[in-house]
Write a protein that holds these residues in place. Sequence first.
Motif, PDB file in Angstrom:
ATOM      1  N   TYR A   1      47.315  26.034 -19.365  1.00 46.51           N
ATOM      2  CA  TYR A   1      46.304  26.653 -20.227  1.00 46.51           C
ATOM      3  C   TYR A   1      44.970  25.969 -19.970  1.00 46.51           C
ATOM      4  O   TYR A   1      44.866  24.746 -20.040  1.00 46.51           O
ATOM      5  CB  TYR A   1      46.708  26.523 -21.686  1.00 46.51           C
TER       6      TYR A   1
ATOM      7  N   ALA B   1      50.687  26.581 -26.129  1.00 45.11           N
ATOM      8  CA  ALA B   1      51.863  27.099 -25.423  1.00 45.11           C
ATOM      9  C   ALA B   1      53.047  27.306 -26.353  1.00 45.11           C
ATOM     10  O   ALA B   1      53.927  28.107 -26.069  1.00 45.11           O
ATOM     11  CB  ALA B   1      52.272  26.118 -24.311  1.00 45.11           C
TER      12      ALA B   1
ATOM     13  N   THR C   1      47.125  22.627 -25.019  1.00 46.07           N
ATOM     14  CA  THR C   1      48.492  22.482 -24.541  1.00 46.07           C
ATOM     15  C   THR C   1      49.482  23.004 -25.573  1.00 46.07           C
ATOM     16  O   THR C   1      50.427  23.722 -25.237  1.00 46.07           O
ATOM     17  CB  THR C   1      48.800  21.021 -24.217  1.00 46.07           C
TER      18      THR C   1
ATOM     19  N   SER D   1      54.210  22.255 -20.402  1.00 49.11           N
ATOM     20  CA  SER D   1      52.945  22.964 -20.206  1.00 49.11           C
ATOM     21  C   SER D   1      51.824  21.954 -19.991  1.00 49.11           C
ATOM     22  O   SER D   1      51.943  20.785 -20.357  1.00 49.11           O
ATOM     23  CB  SER D   1      52.629  23.865 -21.405  1.00 49.11           C
TER      24      SER D   1
ATOM     25  N   LYS E   1      53.585  26.552 -17.630  1.00 51.82           N
ATOM     26  CA  LYS E   1      52.323  27.210 -17.926  1.00 51.82           C
ATOM     27  C   LYS E   1      51.182  26.200 -17.879  1.00 51.82           C
ATOM     28  O   LYS E   1      51.362  25.032 -18.252  1.00 51.82           O
ATOM     29  CB  LYS E   1      52.344  27.864 -19.313  1.00 51.82           C
TER      30      LYS E   1
END
Length: 271
Positions: free
Chosen positions: A158, A269, A266, A100, A156
């Motif tokens: 963020y 996640a 981070t 992530s 992902k």
Amino acid sequence: MVSTPNAPNGLFERIEKEAENTCLYKRIFLDYTYGIGKIYTAEEIEKTKQSPSFEREYNLKYRGKIGNVFHTKDIEAAIEKGRKYNPENFTPYYSSTSRSMGIDPAYGSSAFGIVVTEWADGGVVQILYAEEYHRPDYNEMLSLVYDLMSKYQVDKVYIDGANPSFIKSLKLQIGEEADYDKVIARYKAEGFGAENATKDMMIVPVNFNKEHKAMLGHCKMILEDGGGRIAINPHKFDKLITSLRTAVDNDEHWIKKPLHIMTYWTHFAWR
């Protein structure tokens, strides 16, 4: 001017890094070795080395003042774990784990921070990338983030919801619905909740003002749990380590630094 080194990127470090032909000052660096046998003994120095502030107080390292958020022993445990891997050896083709990215797209006086983490074998979060950029160009950061997403094949991303323009630009770049706020509003109106709206998003906005305490606590838990679950290579991420060492929370306002903010986002996640 005379000073013990404080936080990185301050006045003294900027003067120290100036080229010899342009600097106005004669620079003299006096670390602890100049005082051995004069103002203290070698035995006293060996004992003092046990202090987490030794490098700053005695050895000319810009570490900043010790903060009150993370315990020194937990940071040291993360460093020891970090010595066992080299982030430059990462290749997505031989990795089956999740990754992530956390982004703080701050502008003005703040830095633009990016951190990429990997959920490695053994339940350890390895830092693959951590950097901050001061007064960056908008389009350059957009291109850099896209390149990092491709390089690390992140699952992902963020990002602080306080910068919707950058979020929308990034979503457009990867072909994701740019009007994410309307998507979230629709889910809320139908009673499904915002968390379900972002479940299928790759670029996930995070409300920092609302979530920062939870993220801070979550990161602290990961750093402490089971002897620590974060690995930070000290040869690659010294600024990140300094940010962790100097993080301060005075209960009313979290005094934040871009790189360790990004570790919180981070690690969001892995909740």
